[in-house]
Scaffold this active site. Structure first.
Site, short mmCIF file in Angstrom:
data_model
loop_
_atom_site.label_atom_id
_atom_site.label_comp_id
_atom_site.label_asym_id
_atom_site.label_seq_id
_atom_site.Cartn_x
_atom_site.Cartn_y
_atom_site.Cartn_z
N SER A 108 -7.73 -0.97 12.61
CA SER A 108 -8.52 0.27 12.53
C SER A 108 -9.49 0.42 13.69
O SER A 108 -10.06 -0.56 14.18
CB SER A 108 -9.31 0.24 11.22
N THR A 126 -13.04 14.28 5.31
CA THR A 126 -12.22 15.49 5.55
C THR A 126 -11.79 16.12 4.23
O THR A 126 -11.97 17.31 3.99
CB THR A 126 -10.94 15.16 6.35
N GLY A 167 0.82 -1.22 0.00
CA GLY A 167 0.00 0.00 0.00
C GLY A 167 0.84 1.25 0.00
O GLY A 167 0.42 2.30 0.50
N TYR A 178 -16.08 -3.62 5.93
CA TYR A 178 -14.68 -3.22 6.16
C TYR A 178 -14.26 -3.52 7.61
O TYR A 178 -13.21 -4.10 7.86
CB TYR A 178 -14.53 -1.72 5.86
N GLU A 216 -12.32 1.35 13.28
CA GLU A 216 -13.61 0.86 12.79
C GLU A 216 -13.97 -0.47 13.42
O GLU A 216 -15.14 -0.86 13.46
CB GLU A 216 -13.57 0.69 11.26
P1 NAP Z 1 -5.42 4.35 1.14
O1 NAP Z 1 -4.93 5.73 0.88
O2 NAP Z 1 -6.76 3.93 0.64
O3 NAP Z 1 -4.32 3.34 0.54
C1 NAP Z 1 -4.58 1.97 0.37
C2 NAP Z 1 -3.43 1.33 -0.37
O4 NAP Z 1 -3.73 -0.07 -0.57
C3 NAP Z 1 -3.18 1.92 -1.76
O5 NAP Z 1 -1.79 1.97 -1.99
C4 NAP Z 1 -3.82 0.90 -2.67
O6 NAP Z 1 -3.27 0.86 -3.97
C5 NAP Z 1 -3.46 -0.38 -1.93
N1 NAP Z 1 -4.27 -1.53 -2.34
C6 NAP Z 1 -5.63 -1.62 -2.35
N2 NAP Z 1 -6.01 -2.83 -2.80
C7 NAP Z 1 -4.88 -3.52 -3.07
C8 NAP Z 1 -4.61 -4.82 -3.57
N3 NAP Z 1 -5.59 -5.66 -3.91
N4 NAP Z 1 -3.31 -5.21 -3.72
C9 NAP Z 1 -2.30 -4.35 -3.41
N5 NAP Z 1 -2.49 -3.10 -2.96
C10 NAP Z 1 -3.77 -2.70 -2.78
O7 NAP Z 1 -5.41 4.02 2.70
P2 NAP Z 1 -4.62 4.76 3.89
O8 NAP Z 1 -5.49 5.83 4.44
O9 NAP Z 1 -3.23 5.06 3.47
O10 NAP Z 1 -4.61 3.61 4.99
C11 NAP Z 1 -3.57 2.64 5.05
C12 NAP Z 1 -4.04 1.42 5.82
O11 NAP Z 1 -4.42 1.82 7.14
C13 NAP Z 1 -5.27 0.73 5.24
O12 NAP Z 1 -5.14 -0.64 5.51
C14 NAP Z 1 -6.42 1.32 6.03
O13 NAP Z 1 -7.51 0.41 6.04
C15 NAP Z 1 -5.78 1.45 7.39
N6 NAP Z 1 -6.31 2.49 8.27
C16 NAP Z 1 -6.41 3.78 7.81
C17 NAP Z 1 -6.86 4.77 8.67
C18 NAP Z 1 -6.97 6.19 8.21
O14 NAP Z 1 -7.65 6.97 8.91
N7 NAP Z 1 -6.31 6.60 7.15
C19 NAP Z 1 -7.20 4.44 10.00
C20 NAP Z 1 -7.07 3.12 10.42
C21 NAP Z 1 -6.60 2.15 9.56
P3 NAP Z 1 -3.82 1.83 -5.15
O15 NAP Z 1 -3.09 3.15 -4.94
O16 NAP Z 1 -3.42 1.10 -6.37
O17 NAP Z 1 -5.31 1.97 -4.96
O1 G4F Z 2 -14.07 9.93 6.17
P1 G4F Z 2 -14.87 8.71 6.32
O2 G4F Z 2 -15.26 7.99 5.07
O3 G4F Z 2 -14.03 7.77 7.29
P2 G4F Z 2 -14.42 6.49 8.17
O4 G4F Z 2 -15.66 5.84 7.69
O5 G4F Z 2 -14.38 6.91 9.60
O6 G4F Z 2 -13.20 5.51 7.84
C1 G4F Z 2 -11.85 5.98 7.83
O7 G4F Z 2 -11.32 5.87 9.13
C2 G4F Z 2 -11.21 4.51 9.60
C3 G4F Z 2 -10.65 4.60 11.03
O8 G4F Z 2 -11.70 4.75 11.93
C4 G4F Z 2 -10.29 3.76 8.69
F1 G4F Z 2 -10.12 2.50 9.15
C5 G4F Z 2 -10.89 3.72 7.29
O9 G4F Z 2 -9.97 3.05 6.42
C6 G4F Z 2 -11.07 5.15 6.81
O10 G4F Z 2 -9.80 5.73 6.64
O11 G4F Z 2 -16.20 9.01 7.14
C7 G4F Z 2 -16.17 9.64 8.40
C8 G4F Z 2 -17.58 9.95 8.85
C9 G4F Z 2 -18.55 8.77 8.76
O12 G4F Z 2 -19.34 8.73 9.90
C10 G4F Z 2 -19.40 9.07 7.55
O13 G4F Z 2 -20.72 8.53 7.61
O14 G4F Z 2 -18.12 10.95 7.97
C11 G4F Z 2 -19.44 10.59 7.63
N1 G4F Z 2 -19.78 11.23 6.36
C12 G4F Z 2 -20.80 12.14 6.20
N2 G4F Z 2 -20.89 12.50 4.91
C13 G4F Z 2 -19.22 11.01 5.17
C14 G4F Z 2 -19.91 11.82 4.25
N3 G4F Z 2 -18.18 10.23 4.81
C15 G4F Z 2 -17.81 10.22 3.50
N4 G4F Z 2 -16.75 9.46 3.11
N5 G4F Z 2 -18.46 10.99 2.56
C16 G4F Z 2 -19.53 11.80 2.88
O15 G4F Z 2 -20.12 12.44 2.02
#
Ligand code: NAP
Ligand code: G4F
Length: 323
Positions: free
Chosen positions: A128, A192, A8, A151, A130
């Site tokens: 996560s 965000t 990733g 998820y 989540e």
């Molecule tokens: P992201 O921006 O969506 O990045 C996901 C990465 O996974 C991208 O590089 C994507 O590649 C790659 N990927 C998706 N499907 C794949 C596959 N089948 N094979 C190989 N690579 C694949 O996510 P992020 O925000 O950086 O988050 C990183 C990790 O932390 C994720 O596992 C997410 O679930 C977890 N996480 C995120 C948050 C958050 O708030 N950001 C919080 C808790 C946990 P492409 O660029 O080709 O799509």
């Molecule tokens: O930004 P979101 O899509 O993030 P969410 O669902 O919290 O998930 C992110 O954080 C997780 C960690 O807790 C990660 F594991 C996951 O990979 C991802 O990075 O939504 C945040 C909140 C939700 O409650 C959603 O219902 O915003 C609310 N929301 C309201 N309107 C919306 C929207 N979310 C999205 N994406 N788009 C909207 O228009």
């Protein structure tokens, strides 16, 4: 020189982590998927003065276990950061089977490839908040999971697979249970970035309204740059363990809108429209993390406030759109 392998790497966290590890003197390898157009925009920061990218990229996919095994054998990493996933919660309701395969089984495939390779690399799983789902706040490492989306369910599977490989095979396998973390590199369909992008587009005159779903959801939002430092610290700890990384402060989506719009002198109530399309079949109402364990054992604390995060993202989107 330690060797790190990041799955990733093209994602938000992967790009910040690669940057951090390169600065620390690591040899960094990243796995990317093949796509019809190159998807490397977040890695542009890593180009050297001559345009060369200073990390090694390898094609691979979480759907390809043998490919993962071959890559681990070829790279011989000291640390594996497994960040790849279908990471969008809303989208996971539309493609639950795919999300379970990539986000859940994908972790098992990396763990199994690591075990079969005989490589002794330390393993980090991107777990996560989540997974806590409807568990009441504040949530910490002891809080029982109650996921509310495909998820979240897949991440619970991946969390326990990581614990299971640690307990079964003595592997150094750790979970970072990360609360939401954001940045100017955040995907544009997370709330965000959707909001900060809309503020810039409205200023630029190319958008009139912002359509959102649930404005009452509460999230614990931090800056991604702080969180990748936490990931690294988790793998430097003397033993494998599971850690919550969070700010300890929660805000609603409505507050997010207020801060983002008022930063440029706009009233969000004039632009935000509620759109049922963005409501989820089941919502996670309130995530608020307690990062005390990471603070005590890893010395980790986030450095960016909610307001700093949101205003930085608005400013970055304005700069990008020339608004
Ligand atoms: P992201 O921006 O969506 O990045 C996901 C990465 O996974 C991208 O590089 C994507 O590649 C790659 N990927 C998706 N499907 C794949 C596959 N089948 N094979 C190989 N690579 C694949 O996510 P992020 O925000 O950086 O988050 C990183 C990790 O932390 C994720 O596992 C997410 O679930 C977890 N996480 C995120 C948050 C958050 O708030 N950001 C919080 C808790 C946990 P492409 O660029 O080709 O799509
Ligand atoms: O930004 P979101 O899509 O993030 P969410 O669902 O919290 O998930 C992110 O954080 C997780 C960690 O807790 C990660 F594991 C996951 O990979 C991802 O990075 O939504 C945040 C909140 C939700 O409650 C959603 O219902 O915003 C609310 N929301 C309201 N309107 C919306 C929207 N979310 C999205 N994406 N788009 C909207 O228009």
């Amino acid at each position: 020189m330690p060797i790190a392998l990041i799955t990733g790497v093209s994602g938000q966290d992967g790009s910040y982590l690669a940057q951090l590890l390169l600065a620390k003197g690591y040899e960094v390898h990243g796995i990317v998927r093949r796509s019809s157009v190159l998807n490397r925009s977040r890695l542009e920061q890593l180009h050297g003065a001559n345009g060369a990218v200073s990390l090694a990229l390898h094609y691979g996919d979480l759907d390809d276990p043998l490919g993962l095994l071959r890559l681990i054998e070829a790279v011989g990493p000291d640390e594996i950061y497994h960040l790849a996933a279908q990471s969008h919660v809303g989208v996971s309701f539309e493609i639950p089977d795919y999300t379970s395969s990539v986000t859940g089984l994908g972790t098992l495939r990396v763990l199994e490839a690591l075990r079969l390779s005989g490589c002794q690399a330390r393993f980090y799983q991107a777990s996560s908040s989540e997974m806590f789902g409807s568990a009441p706040p504040p949530q910490n490492e002891q809080t029982p999971f109650h996921p509310r989306s495909p998820y979240g369910v897949a991440k619970v599977f991946a969390y326990w697979a990581t614990v299971n490989y640690r307990e079964s095979y003595g592997m150094f396998a750790s979970n970072g249970i990360l609360f939401n973390h954001e940045s100017p590199r955040r995907g544009e369909n997370f709330v965000t970035r959707k909001v900060t992008r809309a503020v810039a587009s409205i200023l630029a005159g190319t958008q009139r309204e912002l359509h959102l779903g649930n404005l009452d959801a509460m999230r614990d939002w931090g800056f991604a740059g702080d969180y990748v430092e936490g990931m690294w610290r988790i793998l430097q700890h003397d033993q494998p363990d599971d850690f919550v990384l969070a700010t300890g402060e929660a805000h609603s989506v409505r507050e997010l809108c207020e801060v983002a719009f008022s930063h440029v002198g706009l009233d969000h109530e004039k632009y935000v429209a509620i759109d049922p399309r963005y409501f989820r079949p089941a919502e996670v109402d309130f995530l608020l993390g307690d990062p005390a364990k990471a603070n005590r054992l890893l010395g980790w604390t986030p450095s960016t406030t909610f307001r700093q995060l949101v205003t930085t993202m608005v400013d970055a989107d304005r700069a990008e759109l020339g608004a």
